[in-house]
Design an enzyme around this catalytic site. Structure first.
Site, mmCIF file in Angstrom:
data_model
loop_
_atom_site.group_PDB
_atom_site.id
_atom_site.type_symbol
_atom_site.label_atom_id
_atom_site.label_comp_id
_atom_site.label_asym_id
_atom_site.label_seq_id
_atom_site.Cartn_x
_atom_site.Cartn_y
_atom_site.Cartn_z
ATOM 1 N N ILE A 288 1.161 -1.084 0.014
ATOM 2 C CA ILE A 288 0.041 0.062 0.270
ATOM 3 C C ILE A 288 1.215 1.328 0.392
ATOM 4 O O ILE A 288 0.670 2.329 -0.431
ATOM 5 C CB ILE A 288 -1.173 -0.045 0.766
ATOM 6 N N THR B 19 -8.437 0.481 15.678
ATOM 7 C CA THR B 19 -8.532 -0.253 17.174
ATOM 8 C C THR B 19 -8.917 0.274 17.906
ATOM 9 O O THR B 19 -8.459 1.498 17.858
ATOM 10 C CB THR B 19 -7.081 -0.953 17.172
ATOM 11 N N ASP B 20 -9.200 -0.139 18.908
ATOM 12 C CA ASP B 20 -8.971 -0.249 20.375
ATOM 13 C C ASP B 20 -8.255 0.956 21.862
ATOM 14 O O ASP B 20 -8.079 1.402 22.244
ATOM 15 C CB ASP B 20 -10.361 -0.747 21.364
ATOM 16 N N GLU B 21 -7.378 0.601 20.911
ATOM 17 C CA GLU B 21 -5.786 0.803 21.422
ATOM 18 C C GLU B 21 -5.633 2.410 20.714
ATOM 19 O O GLU B 21 -4.618 2.313 21.945
ATOM 20 C CB GLU B 21 -4.646 0.181 21.202
ATOM 21 N N TYR C 28 2.626 1.157 18.005
ATOM 22 C CA TYR C 28 1.857 -0.005 17.440
ATOM 23 C C TYR C 28 0.074 1.671 16.811
ATOM 24 O O TYR C 28 -0.360 1.600 16.325
ATOM 25 C CB TYR C 28 1.525 -1.227 17.775
HETATM 26 P P1 NAD Z 1 -2.457 -9.489 10.193
HETATM 27 O O1 NAD Z 1 -1.069 -8.973 10.904
HETATM 28 O O2 NAD Z 1 -2.929 -10.658 10.854
HETATM 29 O O3 NAD Z 1 -2.823 -8.876 8.805
HETATM 30 C C1 NAD Z 1 -1.567 -7.997 8.795
HETATM 31 C C2 NAD Z 1 -1.964 -8.002 6.751
HETATM 32 O O4 NAD Z 1 -1.243 -6.690 6.192
HETATM 33 C C3 NAD Z 1 -1.318 -9.016 6.002
HETATM 34 O O5 NAD Z 1 -2.082 -9.657 5.603
HETATM 35 C C4 NAD Z 1 -0.527 -9.056 5.798
HETATM 36 O O6 NAD Z 1 0.324 -8.605 4.452
HETATM 37 C C5 NAD Z 1 -0.508 -6.813 5.260
HETATM 38 N N1 NAD Z 1 0.201 -6.001 4.795
HETATM 39 C C6 NAD Z 1 0.641 -5.091 6.097
HETATM 40 N N2 NAD Z 1 1.417 -4.592 5.553
HETATM 41 C C7 NAD Z 1 1.276 -4.598 4.026
HETATM 42 C C8 NAD Z 1 1.892 -3.372 3.085
HETATM 43 N N3 NAD Z 1 2.395 -2.368 3.133
HETATM 44 N N4 NAD Z 1 0.914 -3.113 1.890
HETATM 45 C C9 NAD Z 1 -0.219 -4.538 1.440
HETATM 46 N N5 NAD Z 1 -0.311 -5.512 2.944
HETATM 47 C C10 NAD Z 1 0.639 -5.302 3.850
HETATM 48 O O7 NAD Z 1 -3.517 -8.056 10.934
HETATM 49 P P2 NAD Z 1 -4.968 -8.478 11.193
HETATM 50 O O8 NAD Z 1 -5.106 -9.351 13.309
HETATM 51 O O9 NAD Z 1 -5.827 -9.249 10.406
HETATM 52 O O10 NAD Z 1 -5.451 -6.704 11.421
HETATM 53 C C11 NAD Z 1 -5.664 -6.239 10.423
HETATM 54 C C12 NAD Z 1 -6.614 -5.047 10.861
HETATM 55 O O11 NAD Z 1 -7.709 -4.613 11.587
HETATM 56 C C13 NAD Z 1 -5.250 -3.893 10.747
HETATM 57 O O12 NAD Z 1 -5.373 -2.734 10.474
HETATM 58 C C14 NAD Z 1 -5.732 -3.557 12.513
HETATM 59 O O13 NAD Z 1 -4.705 -2.617 12.832
HETATM 60 C C15 NAD Z 1 -6.477 -3.775 12.824
HETATM 61 N N6 NAD Z 1 -7.122 -4.482 14.142
HETATM 62 C C16 NAD Z 1 -7.422 -6.001 14.934
HETATM 63 C C17 NAD Z 1 -7.261 -6.245 15.642
HETATM 64 C C18 NAD Z 1 -6.844 -7.790 15.852
HETATM 65 O O14 NAD Z 1 -7.169 -8.132 17.188
HETATM 66 N N7 NAD Z 1 -6.139 -8.346 15.386
HETATM 67 C C19 NAD Z 1 -8.334 -5.926 16.585
HETATM 68 C C20 NAD Z 1 -8.318 -4.418 16.192
HETATM 69 C C21 NAD Z 1 -8.131 -3.712 15.069
HETATM 70 P P1 TYD Z 2 -1.929 -9.736 21.719
HETATM 71 O O1 TYD Z 2 -1.883 -10.778 21.216
HETATM 72 O O2 TYD Z 2 -0.721 -10.070 21.746
HETATM 73 O O3 TYD Z 2 -3.195 -8.255 21.987
HETATM 74 P P2 TYD Z 2 -2.190 -6.998 22.286
HETATM 75 O O4 TYD Z 2 -1.381 -6.652 23.368
HETATM 76 O O5 TYD Z 2 -2.775 -5.995 21.250
HETATM 77 O O6 TYD Z 2 -3.963 -6.714 22.889
HETATM 78 O O7 TYD Z 2 -1.797 -9.696 23.811
HETATM 79 C C1 TYD Z 2 -3.112 -9.829 24.113
HETATM 80 C C2 TYD Z 2 -2.885 -10.102 25.857
HETATM 81 O O8 TYD Z 2 -2.051 -11.156 26.656
HETATM 82 C C3 TYD Z 2 -1.683 -8.207 26.045
HETATM 83 O O9 TYD Z 2 -2.430 -7.883 27.417
HETATM 84 C C4 TYD Z 2 -0.199 -9.150 26.514
HETATM 85 C C5 TYD Z 2 -0.897 -10.369 26.510
HETATM 86 N N1 TYD Z 2 0.306 -11.427 26.698
HETATM 87 C C6 TYD Z 2 0.815 -12.087 27.638
HETATM 88 O O10 TYD Z 2 0.855 -12.142 28.474
HETATM 89 N N2 TYD Z 2 1.772 -13.481 26.536
HETATM 90 C C7 TYD Z 2 2.130 -13.063 25.435
HETATM 91 O O11 TYD Z 2 3.188 -14.321 25.006
HETATM 92 C C8 TYD Z 2 1.246 -12.664 24.366
HETATM 93 C C9 TYD Z 2 1.585 -12.596 22.662
HETATM 94 C C10 TYD Z 2 0.553 -11.348 24.773
#
Ligand code: NAD
Ligand code: TYD
Length: 334
Positions: free
Chosen positions: A60, A122-124, A148
């Site tokens: 992107i 994200t909520d973060e 992040y």
């Molecule tokens: P992920 O890390 O599993 O996947 C990210 C994807 O983006 C991968 O397929 C990667 O190849 C692609 N990507 C990374 N950099 C890129 C670039 N420069 N150009 C094109 N593609 C690229 O992430 P996810 O957990 O599926 O998260 C997806 C979205 O949701 C993110 O924007 C994240 O911030 C948001 N989000 C995630 C969570 C969660 O709990 N995982 C919660 C809230 C919001």
């Molecule tokens: P994570 O899945 O990394 O999500 P986020 O940090 O975005 O919330 O972590 C979820 C919670 O689990 C967070 O409080 C960190 C904790 N955690 C561990 O205790 N051990 C681990 O190995 C990981 C990856 C996360």
């Protein structure tokens, strides 16, 4: 409708594409993904022969490519990001590049070609809650605490600035912690399931009393689809799982569901700057979109455990190469 999904080979993006296929079989989907360590085309194998699905390997941050793709679609759903907090602590440059500058390219293209844009956040971005604070909602001030969440907050601010200044047709969703199939085994739930399946010890950061609000990825996908079609332009929607739980309680639950022993828990050094509590108030999404999470934690965890058990070869392939190096470096810091 022709949609550009960015980051569709990742965890939530691939689940979203599968969801779209089920509920809108007539849509054309273009998936733009760089295939970083977190992107995996195996997640979308069932779409290989689908004439209405196209995969484009690309970044992107590649402005020409983004403009080329955006001009031919009706809407963009933007998932692509660097997403793991621990990696952002080790080095934030890729987070700023992809999450901020990549988002900027998509916004400029959406502005140029007047396309509908939905930004996944994200909520973060709201920071950390104290034990008695009310859950985050759409009015909570931004206060990101790690690189992040800071990069995601920067992207959200850019989206809002484009809505305000350039009148782009955009929406934002801020969702809580997702879990489910196809999640790369570095985040808590897939990492711990894959370790427990092999009777390996699981690293709990600090005292394990940090709280997250877990949502099954399918509930998130349904929320995004509703916002894309029925959300008010310019608005933000908070999506959450109605499921606050301390990490240790969640981990004990996983161990019990998997019939493992709590002696596998290993307390390790805390994550620097670790956010203590996240929780989401999703009243706006409920009132405006009739959305609420449907999958209860125990049911969702059981389904997720079953998926990882059946797909251990997928996990093994994720763990090879670059991920292994990262894990050794990160985990040996403890
Ligand atoms: P992920 O890390 O599993 O996947 C990210 C994807 O983006 C991968 O397929 C990667 O190849 C692609 N990507 C990374 N950099 C890129 C670039 N420069 N150009 C094109 N593609 C690229 O992430 P996810 O957990 O599926 O998260 C997806 C979205 O949701 C993110 O924007 C994240 O911030 C948001 N989000 C995630 C969570 C969660 O709990 N995982 C919660 C809230 C919001
Ligand atoms: P994570 O899945 O990394 O999500 P986020 O940090 O975005 O919330 O972590 C979820 C919670 O689990 C967070 O409080 C960190 C904790 N955690 C561990 O205790 N051990 C681990 O190995 C990981 C990856 C996360």
């Amino acid at each position: 409708m022709k949609l550009l999904v960015t980051g569709g080979a990742g965890f939530i993006g691939s689940n979203f594409i599968h969801y779209l296929r089920r509920v809108h079989p007539e849509y054309d989907i273009v998936n733009l993904d760089k295939l970083t360590y977190a992107g995996n085309l195996e997640n979308l194998k069932s779409l290989d022969q689908d004439p209405r699905y196209q995969f484009v390997k690309g970044d992107i941050c590649d402005r020409d490519l983004v403009f080329d793709l955006v001009k031919d679609v009706d809407a963009i759903v933007h998932f692509a990001a660097e997403t793991h907090v621990d990696r952002a602590i080790l080095g934030a440059a890729d987070f700023v590049k992809t999450n901020v500058l990549g988002t900027l390219n998509l916004l400029d293209a959406a502005k140029e070609f007047k396309k509908r844009f939905h930004h996944i956040s994200t909520d973060e971005v709201f920071g950390a809650l104290g034990p008695n604070d009310p859950p985050f909602n759409e009015h909570t001030p931004y206060n990101p605490k790690n690189p992040y969440s800071a990069s995601k907050a920067a992207a959200d601010h850019l989206v809002r600035s484009y809505i305000h200044t350039h009148k782009i047709a955009a929406t934002i969703s801020n969702c809580s912690n997702n879990y489910g199939p196809y999640q790369f085994p570095e985040k808590l739930i897939p990492l711990f399931i894959s370790k427990l399946l092999n009777d390996e010890r699981v690293p709990v950061y600090g005292d394990g009393q940090q709280i997250r609000d877990w949502i099954h990825v399918e509930d998130h996908a349904r929320g995004v689809d509703l916002i894309l079609h029925r959300g008010r332009l310019g608005e933000t929607y908070c999506l959450g799982g109605n499921c606050e739980i301390p990490n240790l309680e969640l981990i004990r639950g996983l161990i019990a569901l998997m019939g493992k022993d709590e002696t596998l828990i290993e307390y390790v050094k805390d994550r620097p700057g670790h956010d203590r509590r996240y929780a989401i108030n999703f009243t706006k999404a409920r009132n405006e979109l009739s959305w609420e999470p449907r999958i209860k934690l125990e049911e969702g965890l059981q389904k997720t455990i079953d998926w990882y058990q059946k797909n251990q070869d997928w996990v093994d392939r994720c763990k090879s190469g670059e991920y292994q190096e990262y894990y050794v470096k990160n985990y040996s810091n403890k």
